[in-house]
Design a protein around this motif. Sequence first.
Motif, PDB file in Angstrom:
ATOM      1  N   LEU A 373     -14.638  18.845 -45.070  1.00  0.00           N
ATOM      2  CA  LEU A 373     -14.043  17.519 -44.901  1.00  0.00           C
ATOM      3  C   LEU A 373     -12.661  17.656 -44.260  1.00  0.00           C
ATOM      4  CD1 LEU A 373     -15.060  16.198 -48.411  1.00  0.00           C
ATOM      5  CD2 LEU A 373     -16.111  15.583 -46.219  1.00  0.00           C
ATOM      6  N   ASP A 374     -12.261  16.621 -43.529  1.00  0.00           N
ATOM      7  CA  ASP A 374     -10.955  16.664 -42.854  1.00  0.00           C
ATOM      8  C   ASP A 374      -9.846  16.239 -43.806  1.00  0.00           C
ATOM      9  OD1 ASP A 374     -11.707  17.458 -40.263  1.00  0.00           O
ATOM     10  OD2 ASP A 374     -12.614  15.474 -39.958  1.00  0.00           O
ATOM     11  N   ALA A 375      -8.773  17.033 -43.810  1.00  0.00           N
ATOM     12  CA  ALA A 375      -7.622  16.699 -44.650  1.00  0.00           C
ATOM     13  C   ALA A 375      -6.358  16.730 -43.796  1.00  0.00           C
ATOM     14  CB  ALA A 375      -7.505  17.689 -45.796  1.00  0.00           C
ATOM     15  N   VAL A 376      -5.455  15.790 -44.070  1.00  0.00           N
ATOM     16  CA  VAL A 376      -4.206  15.684 -43.301  1.00  0.00           C
ATOM     17  C   VAL A 376      -3.214  16.733 -43.816  1.00  0.00           C
ATOM     18  CG1 VAL A 376      -2.239  14.153 -42.843  1.00  0.00           C
ATOM     19  CG2 VAL A 376      -4.580  13.242 -42.872  1.00  0.00           C
ATOM     20  N   ASN A 377      -2.605  17.468 -42.898  1.00  0.00           N
ATOM     21  CA  ASN A 377      -1.676  18.525 -43.317  1.00  0.00           C
ATOM     22  C   ASN A 377      -0.319  18.004 -43.777  1.00  0.00           C
ATOM     23  OD1 ASN A 377      -3.437  20.647 -43.029  1.00  0.00           O
ATOM     24  ND2 ASN A 377      -2.949  20.911 -40.852  1.00  0.00           N
ATOM     25  N   ASN A 378       0.184  16.999 -43.058  1.00  0.00           N
ATOM     26  CA  ASN A 378       1.469  16.444 -43.498  1.00  0.00           C
ATOM     27  C   ASN A 378       1.620  15.011 -43.011  1.00  0.00           C
ATOM     28  OD1 ASN A 378       4.050  15.779 -44.155  1.00  0.00           O
ATOM     29  ND2 ASN A 378       4.995  17.633 -43.318  1.00  0.00           N
ATOM     30  N   PRO A 379       1.482  14.050 -43.932  1.00  0.00           N
ATOM     31  CA  PRO A 379       1.574  12.638 -43.521  1.00  0.00           C
ATOM     32  C   PRO A 379       2.945  12.296 -42.923  1.00  0.00           C
ATOM     33  CG  PRO A 379       1.565  12.858 -45.932  1.00  0.00           C
ATOM     34  CD  PRO A 379       1.274  14.198 -45.366  1.00  0.00           C
ATOM     35  N   GLU A 380       3.956  13.148 -43.162  1.00  0.00           N
ATOM     36  CA  GLU A 380       5.293  12.892 -42.611  1.00  0.00           C
ATOM     37  C   GLU A 380       5.430  13.454 -41.201  1.00  0.00           C
ATOM     38  OE1 GLU A 380       8.036  11.518 -44.408  1.00  0.00           O
ATOM     39  OE2 GLU A 380       6.528  10.961 -45.899  1.00  0.00           O
ATOM     40  N   ASP A 381       4.407  14.203 -40.759  1.00  0.00           N
ATOM     41  CA  ASP A 381       4.542  14.912 -39.492  1.00  0.00           C
ATOM     42  C   ASP A 381       3.168  14.992 -38.831  1.00  0.00           C
ATOM     43  OD1 ASP A 381       4.923  16.671 -37.414  1.00  0.00           O
ATOM     44  OD2 ASP A 381       5.448  18.391 -38.681  1.00  0.00           O
ATOM     45  N   ALA A 382       2.895  14.031 -37.945  1.00  0.00           N
ATOM     46  CA  ALA A 382       1.582  13.930 -37.304  1.00  0.00           C
ATOM     47  C   ALA A 382       1.241  15.209 -36.542  1.00  0.00           C
ATOM     48  CB  ALA A 382       1.552  12.729 -36.371  1.00  0.00           C
ATOM     49  N   SER A 383       2.258  15.899 -36.017  1.00  0.00           N
ATOM     50  CA  SER A 383       1.990  17.094 -35.215  1.00  0.00           C
ATOM     51  C   SER A 383       1.442  18.244 -36.059  1.00  0.00           C
ATOM     52  CB  SER A 383       3.267  17.544 -34.503  1.00  0.00           C
ATOM     53  OG  SER A 383       4.166  18.116 -35.436  1.00  0.00           O
ATOM     54  N   ALA A 384       1.531  18.113 -37.386  1.00  0.00           N
ATOM     55  CA  ALA A 384       1.019  19.184 -38.253  1.00  0.00           C
ATOM     56  C   ALA A 384      -0.506  19.203 -38.277  1.00  0.00           C
ATOM     57  CB  ALA A 384       1.576  19.042 -39.669  1.00  0.00           C
ATOM     58  N   GLY A 385      -1.157  18.109 -37.807  1.00  0.00           N
ATOM     59  CA  GLY A 385      -2.606  18.100 -37.642  1.00  0.00           C
ATOM     60  C   GLY A 385      -3.408  18.010 -38.930  1.00  0.00           C
ATOM     61  N   THR A 386      -4.651  18.465 -38.832  1.00  0.00           N
ATOM     62  CA  THR A 386      -5.553  18.389 -39.989  1.00  0.00           C
ATOM     63  C   THR A 386      -6.192  19.745 -40.222  1.00  0.00           C
ATOM     64  OG1 THR A 386      -7.419  17.781 -38.603  1.00  0.00           O
ATOM     65  CG2 THR A 386      -6.129  15.969 -39.515  1.00  0.00           C
ATOM     66  N   ARG A 387      -6.847  19.886 -41.351  1.00  0.00           N
ATOM     67  CA  ARG A 387      -7.582  21.119 -41.655  1.00  0.00           C
ATOM     68  C   ARG A 387      -8.878  20.716 -42.353  1.00  0.00           C
ATOM     69  NH1 ARG A 387      -4.439  19.798 -45.616  1.00  0.00           N
ATOM     70  NH2 ARG A 387      -5.136  20.062 -47.758  1.00  0.00           N
ATOM     71  N   LYS A 388      -9.753  21.700 -42.529  1.00  0.00           N
ATOM     72  CA  LYS A 388     -11.009  21.446 -43.217  1.00  0.00           C
ATOM     73  C   LYS A 388     -10.898  21.924 -44.663  1.00  0.00           C
ATOM     74  CE  LYS A 388     -13.436  20.169 -39.524  1.00  0.00           C
ATOM     75  NZ  LYS A 388     -13.871  18.759 -39.390  1.00  0.00           N
ATOM     76  N   VAL A 389     -11.414  21.086 -45.581  1.00  0.00           N
ATOM     77  CA  VAL A 389     -11.530  21.582 -46.963  1.00  0.00           C
ATOM     78  C   VAL A 389     -12.993  21.471 -47.387  1.00  0.00           C
ATOM     79  CG1 VAL A 389      -9.196  21.293 -47.894  1.00  0.00           C
ATOM     80  CG2 VAL A 389     -10.703  19.327 -47.753  1.00  0.00           C
ATOM     81  N   PRO A 390     -13.494  22.538 -47.992  1.00  0.00           N
ATOM     82  CA  PRO A 390     -14.913  22.530 -48.371  1.00  0.00           C
ATOM     83  C   PRO A 390     -15.151  21.721 -49.650  1.00  0.00           C
ATOM     84  CG  PRO A 390     -13.914  24.631 -48.982  1.00  0.00           C
ATOM     85  CD  PRO A 390     -12.840  23.832 -48.295  1.00  0.00           C
ATOM     86  N   PHE A 391     -16.277  20.999 -49.641  1.00  0.00           N
ATOM     87  CA  PHE A 391     -16.674  20.164 -50.769  1.00  0.00           C
ATOM     88  C   PHE A 391     -18.084  20.594 -51.181  1.00  0.00           C
ATOM     89  CE2 PHE A 391     -18.563  16.394 -52.709  1.00  0.00           C
ATOM     90  CZ  PHE A 391     -17.520  15.889 -53.492  1.00  0.00           C
ATOM     91  N   GLY A 392     -18.353  20.575 -52.468  1.00  0.00           N
ATOM     92  CA  GLY A 392     -19.692  20.968 -52.912  1.00  0.00           C
ATOM     93  C   GLY A 392     -20.062  20.275 -54.209  1.00  0.00           C
ATOM     94  N   ARG A 393     -21.149  20.721 -54.788  1.00  0.00           N
ATOM     95  CA  ARG A 393     -21.691  20.087 -56.006  1.00  0.00           C
ATOM     96  C   ARG A 393     -20.806  20.335 -57.232  1.00  0.00           C
ATOM     97  NH1 ARG A 393     -26.735  18.641 -58.592  1.00  0.00           N
ATOM     98  NH2 ARG A 393     -26.886  19.752 -60.583  1.00  0.00           N
ATOM     99  N   GLU A 394     -20.146  21.515 -57.242  1.00  0.00           N
ATOM    100  CA  GLU A 394     -19.292  21.825 -58.384  1.00  0.00           C
ATOM    101  C   GLU A 394     -17.837  21.907 -57.955  1.00  0.00           C
ATOM    102  OE1 GLU A 394     -20.692  25.078 -60.718  1.00  0.00           O
ATOM    103  OE2 GLU A 394     -22.599  24.070 -61.122  1.00  0.00           O
ATOM    104  N   LEU A 395     -17.003  21.208 -58.698  1.00  0.00           N
ATOM    105  CA  LEU A 395     -15.587  21.113 -58.337  1.00  0.00           C
ATOM    106  C   LEU A 395     -14.725  21.324 -59.569  1.00  0.00           C
ATOM    107  CD1 LEU A 395     -15.883  17.573 -56.707  1.00  0.00           C
ATOM    108  CD2 LEU A 395     -15.950  19.723 -55.434  1.00  0.00           C
TER     109      LEU A 395
END
Length: 568
Positions: A373-395
């Motif tokens: 899933l896409d996650a925002v790296n820094n809402p205060e700094d758009a240039s910081a971009g996004t990253r992927k975080v894995p999601f699954g059945r157990e959390l």
Amino acid sequence: MSNHNESTSGAETPRTTDFIREIIEEDSRTGKFDGRVLTRFPPEPNGYLHIGHAKSICLNFGLAKQYGGEGNLRFDDTNPIKEEDEYVEAITKDVEWLGFDCTDRILFASDYFDQMHELAVQLIKAGKAYVCDLTAEETRAHRGTLTSPGTNSPHRDRGVEENLDLFERMKAGEFPDGSRTLRAKIDMSSPNLNLRDPVMYRILHASHHRTADKWCVYPMYDWAHGLEDSFEGITHSICTLEFENHRPLYDWFLDELGVFHPQQIEFARLNLTYTVMSKRKLLQLVQENHVAGWDDPRMPTLSGMRRRGYPPEAIRNLCERVGVAKRNNTVEIALLQHCVREHLNKIAPRVMAVLDPLKVVIENYPEGESEQLDAVNNPEDASAGTRKVPFGRELYIERADFMEDPPRKFFRLGPGREVRLRYAYFITCTEYIKDADGQVVELRCTYDPATRGGDAPDGRKVKGTLHWVSAEHGLDAEVRLYEHLFTKEHPDDAKKGEEFIANLNPDSLKVLAGCKVEPSLAGAAAGTGYQFERQGYFCVDPDSKDSQLVFNRTVTLRDAWKKIQKKA
Ligand code: ATP
Ligand code: MG
């Protein structure tokens, strides 16, 4: 002098001028030093630097920069007993970390020992210094008090030849430690005790960290310090208030010798609440193992703050906000933490970490599957971009984010309640499982696949958003939480018969094992800072390994300074 009841208000806007800058600008106008500005930071290498030193560094090197001058880093290494190379290296590193490059301006007082000795001989020849055979105790007894004059030493009127001979033999090592001193011949009845024939040299058969066994007479601070400034051509010698009544002595030496005369300017020391700032006390904390070392993240040392994750920008900002004053005061540690938070808010990447994990199984999520899933790296700094975080059945989610029987205002998870998992889905708790002790050990939930990304297409709202980490992909971590090192705002105010040590906070360190962090943190370098969403700012500790990540909590998200400001 110290007046810690008067807390500084910490002006929000950086000061543009102050009494020191006014003096320097006036000197430039009058051409006092041909318009030159040369300052210095003169630490004694007998301990690690603390945030009070940072104040002096920022001031001295900041002035040099502002007025197009230079700043020297001079080690005031005149006392061989307490000084070590370890400290020289640590201090140099700290000054650079703070953001001041002085690698080509590192100087040592010990390099001037020959010159100082020559000038001492010059004073003897002028009849302005004499060898005294009184013991330290006798010298003190002759000194008098603030209300009564001192008594002349019986050796005060020795002839020049005898003084030269004795001083030469002191230097040659003929006499034992403490048996003789060289003293300036000034005035035993001066109202300023510093002028009552101060000791210039003492005999000390001790190896020096740089001059080894070359010397067995060592200059006293008051004799050495003014000369060091003079030799280097320092224009503005900035020091703390306790040296104000030493200034007449420095003036006396420089004028008698007829050498270059810097302008000394005194300002108030920086003090912080909930900590102690004297090197002697910090050394005691280290030596008695009340902390893990000089760089323990609870220490007010620069190395401790670096390890804790305080950015140098925040420390510089604090020093600027506090400004320079003529009256001693104490700065709220909350203001320092506010500066840290303010800077980290701008630069720290956001990640998800669960400090007290509670397992969640999403029953309608397909077994053996996962997604990114896409996650925002820094809402205060758009240039910081996004990253992927894995999601699954157990959390894992935070244990405190679930309540069996939640009150209405609890917007997190409870039986039958729906919340958002950050960047993921809405989930609803259908069941919870307890162990034999009645502890909740697992939640069973369902998720709504239509809410991918965190919004419901039917416009349905949830009040709570929780952070989480995938059980399959999460990494193990240890997290170290810090509180103030002392329980009292002014730890030096110990009860009668007690020491500041009695005010140590027994809960200043809490170690959380078994934390879970998102996999993007794999291999993060020591010192890297993050915001753990909803938890605070954390940084990677040097103890961190691939198999077991270790993080220090730098500061929480709660800004105590804002509260203090509101009350004021
Ligand atoms: P301590 O009292 O902690 O032992 P110190 O003054 O003896 O400190 P030095 O190594 O002599 O330590 O300090 C170097 C410089 O740093 C000095 O010029 C001193 O004036 C300045 N300094 C030390 N402590 C503070 C402080 N709390 N605030 C501002 N300047 C400081
Ligand atoms: Mg000092």
